[in-house]
Design a protein around this motif. Structure first.
Motif, PDB file in Angstrom:
ATOM      1  N   VAL A 290      26.240 -14.920 -44.225  1.00 26.35           N
ATOM      2  CA  VAL A 290      25.254 -15.133 -43.162  1.00 26.35           C
ATOM      3  C   VAL A 290      24.302 -13.942 -43.073  1.00 26.35           C
ATOM      4  CG1 VAL A 290      24.948 -15.305 -40.656  1.00 26.35           C
ATOM      5  CG2 VAL A 290      26.646 -16.731 -41.811  1.00 26.35           C
ATOM      6  N   ALA A 291      24.827 -12.733 -43.171  1.00 24.92           N
ATOM      7  CA  ALA A 291      23.972 -11.543 -43.112  1.00 24.92           C
ATOM      8  C   ALA A 291      22.954 -11.551 -44.245  1.00 24.92           C
ATOM      9  CB  ALA A 291      24.835 -10.281 -43.183  1.00 24.92           C
ATOM     10  N   TYR A 292      23.385 -11.984 -45.416  1.00 21.15           N
ATOM     11  CA  TYR A 292      22.478 -12.055 -46.562  1.00 21.15           C
ATOM     12  C   TYR A 292      21.382 -13.088 -46.304  1.00 21.15           C
ATOM     13  CZ  TYR A 292      21.030 -12.350 -51.481  1.00 21.15           C
ATOM     14  OH  TYR A 292      20.317 -12.327 -52.660  1.00 21.15           O
ATOM     15  N   ALA A 298      14.296 -13.109 -43.096  1.00 21.52           N
ATOM     16  CA  ALA A 298      13.375 -12.132 -42.514  1.00 21.52           C
ATOM     17  C   ALA A 298      12.376 -11.649 -43.564  1.00 21.52           C
ATOM     18  CB  ALA A 298      14.160 -10.960 -41.941  1.00 21.52           C
ATOM     19  N   ALA A 299      12.855 -11.438 -44.786  1.00 26.30           N
ATOM     20  CA  ALA A 299      11.969 -10.984 -45.861  1.00 26.30           C
ATOM     21  C   ALA A 299      10.911 -12.033 -46.195  1.00 26.30           C
ATOM     22  CB  ALA A 299      12.791 -10.653 -47.105  1.00 26.30           C
ATOM     23  N   ALA A 304      13.008 -17.850 -37.577  1.00 24.50           N
ATOM     24  CA  ALA A 304      14.367 -18.126 -37.114  1.00 24.50           C
ATOM     25  C   ALA A 304      15.172 -18.755 -38.245  1.00 24.50           C
ATOM     26  CB  ALA A 304      14.350 -19.066 -35.910  1.00 24.50           C
ATOM     27  N   VAL A 305      16.482 -18.757 -38.084  1.00 24.99           N
ATOM     28  CA  VAL A 305      17.372 -19.481 -38.984  1.00 24.99           C
ATOM     29  C   VAL A 305      18.274 -20.367 -38.134  1.00 24.99           C
ATOM     30  CG1 VAL A 305      17.374 -17.811 -40.873  1.00 24.99           C
ATOM     31  CG2 VAL A 305      18.991 -17.537 -38.997  1.00 24.99           C
ATOM     32  N   ARG A 352      19.160 -18.909 -34.488  1.00 24.04           N
ATOM     33  CA  ARG A 352      19.082 -17.457 -34.273  1.00 24.04           C
ATOM     34  C   ARG A 352      17.659 -17.002 -34.541  1.00 24.04           C
ATOM     35  NH1 ARG A 352      22.915 -12.853 -37.157  1.00 24.04           N
ATOM     36  NH2 ARG A 352      21.489 -11.096 -36.922  1.00 24.04           N
ATOM     37  N   GLU A 353      17.011 -16.484 -33.524  1.00 19.56           N
ATOM     38  CA  GLU A 353      15.641 -15.971 -33.676  1.00 19.56           C
ATOM     39  C   GLU A 353      15.677 -14.668 -34.465  1.00 19.56           C
ATOM     40  OE1 GLU A 353      12.983 -17.502 -32.710  1.00 19.56           O
ATOM     41  OE2 GLU A 353      13.795 -19.061 -31.372  1.00 19.56           O
ATOM     42  N   LEU A 354      14.624 -14.454 -35.267  1.00 23.44           N
ATOM     43  CA  LEU A 354      14.545 -13.238 -36.087  1.00 23.44           C
ATOM     44  C   LEU A 354      13.516 -12.263 -35.500  1.00 23.44           C
ATOM     45  CD1 LEU A 354      14.673 -14.805 -39.660  1.00 23.44           C
ATOM     46  CD2 LEU A 354      16.561 -13.892 -38.267  1.00 23.44           C
TER      47      LEU A 354
END
Length: 354
Positions: A290-292, A298-299, A304-305, A352-354
């Motif tokens: 998930v972190a990846y 974001a990149a 959001a995801v 989840r908002e970025l």
């Protein structure tokens, strides 16, 4: 869904692909274990699957019967070249070690040949602790902790000598050691659950984009997830889209522990096909994946995801990763255009908002 989209799933094929073209050592301190039908069957599967196996024991008669040729002494001066030529002729060869210095000769052999894996047959099977039962995955630091307490916390201290030998193999540079009973060898090598314990040098997890050479394994995991009900069924074109944006978590750069994919829907991304192998549950694989995905989103400049699931445990997992529960209507409309309406009625969505 197109019934031909997902081909038949085989855990054994998944692992044989990982072993293909590589050499592992099958170690039998009790040489009679090599005569067990499961061991015979597993060696045949490794041979037929393109893997190479060095069978290590101290009984030349049993080794010859197991491999079909006389074994080579582990202390031979020109061992590397001789074994290389032998493995070119036959992918299963025997190596004879002394019963007096069995562990030391094995350790020297594994390091000398740069073996990627040692599989140690022991009637007691894998490592067990008093509180958790069998541990399917243990890294050296954890093992050293138990050894430093003289086995306090283990189910039995009678096997401390074995665990010290396993630690010595890892410390000497062997990347991975499996310990299992002869009857469980096939299950240990060819299933996600395993039957024994996989020991590695470090608790080292890397996540990277999958290459085309990883697609077979990833496709099998997607199939597995669909069959278990964790993942939504997909058409062939949808599976292709997942694979094109898929990434995997690897333990020590070798063992695939889980996969995921980031699908793009306009300015948001979907974390899709997230699946962790049973053996590595509890090792933080899901968090790494998930972190990846979040970092990649974001990149790409996404705002959001999101993720969707029909499973309570997965829903709890996403909440712990900072995702908020939202209505399916809050997600891109294109997501639902070909989605099964029955499944949509059951699905829980997270954003989840970025």
């Amino acid at each position: 869904m197109d019934g031909t989209a997902l081909r038949g799933f085989s855990e054994q094929d998944f692992y044989l692909q990982e072993f293909r073209g590589r050499t592992l050592a099958l170690v039998a301190p009790r040489a009679e274990d090599l005569e067990h039908p499961t061991v015979v069957k597993t060696l045949a599967a490794l041979r037929d699957g393109g893997a190479r196996a060095l069978v290590v024991a101290s009984d030349p008669r049993v080794l010859a019967a197991c491999t079909g040729s006389d074994p080579q002494p582990a202390t031979a001066e020109r061992l590397e070249g001789d074994l290389w030529r032998r493995l070119g002729r036959s992918p299963v060869c025997g190596v004879l070690v002394s019963s007096v210095s069995f562990a030391a000769e094995l350790r020297a052999l594994a390091v000398r040949l740069g073996l990627f894996k040692v599989v140690w047959l022991d009637a007691g099977g894998g490592l067990r602790s008093e509180r958790e039962g069998r541990h399917s995955f243990v890294h050296l630091e954890e093992l050293a902790g138990w050894l430093g307490r003289d086995g306090d916390g283990l189910a039995t201290r009678e096997r401390l000598a074995l665990w010290r030998e396993i630690a010595a193999l890892l410390e000497a540079g062997v990347p991975a050691v499996n310990v299992c009973a002869a009857a469980g060898l096939g299950e240990e090598l060819f299933t996600y659950q395993g039957s024994g314990t996989l020991f590695t040098r470090e608790r080292y997890m890397t996540v990277r984009d999958l290459s085309i050479d990883d697609y077979d394994a990833a496709h099998d995991l997607v199939t597995r997830g669909v069959q278990e009900g964790y993942l939504a069924p997909r058409s062939q074109s949808e599976v292709d889209r997942v694979l094109a944006s898929a990434f995997g978590a690897f333990v020590e750069g070798r063992d695939l522990a889980g996969i995921g994919s980031l699908l793009r829907w306009d300015d948001v991304g979907e974390i899709s096909s997230l699946y962790t192998l049973t053996r590595f549950l509890g090792e933080g694989v899901g968090q790494h994946l998930v972190a990846y995905a979040v970092e990649r989103a974001a990149a790409q400049g996404l705002r959001a995801v999101f993720a969707c699931t029909t499973t309570d445990t997965v829903a709890t997992f996403f909440e712990r990763q900072g995702f908020a529960r939202v209505s399916s209507d809050a997600l891109p409309r294109a997501k639902w255009e070909t989605y099964d309406e029955g499944r949509r009625a059951k699905v829980v969505c997270f954003l989840r908002e970025l």
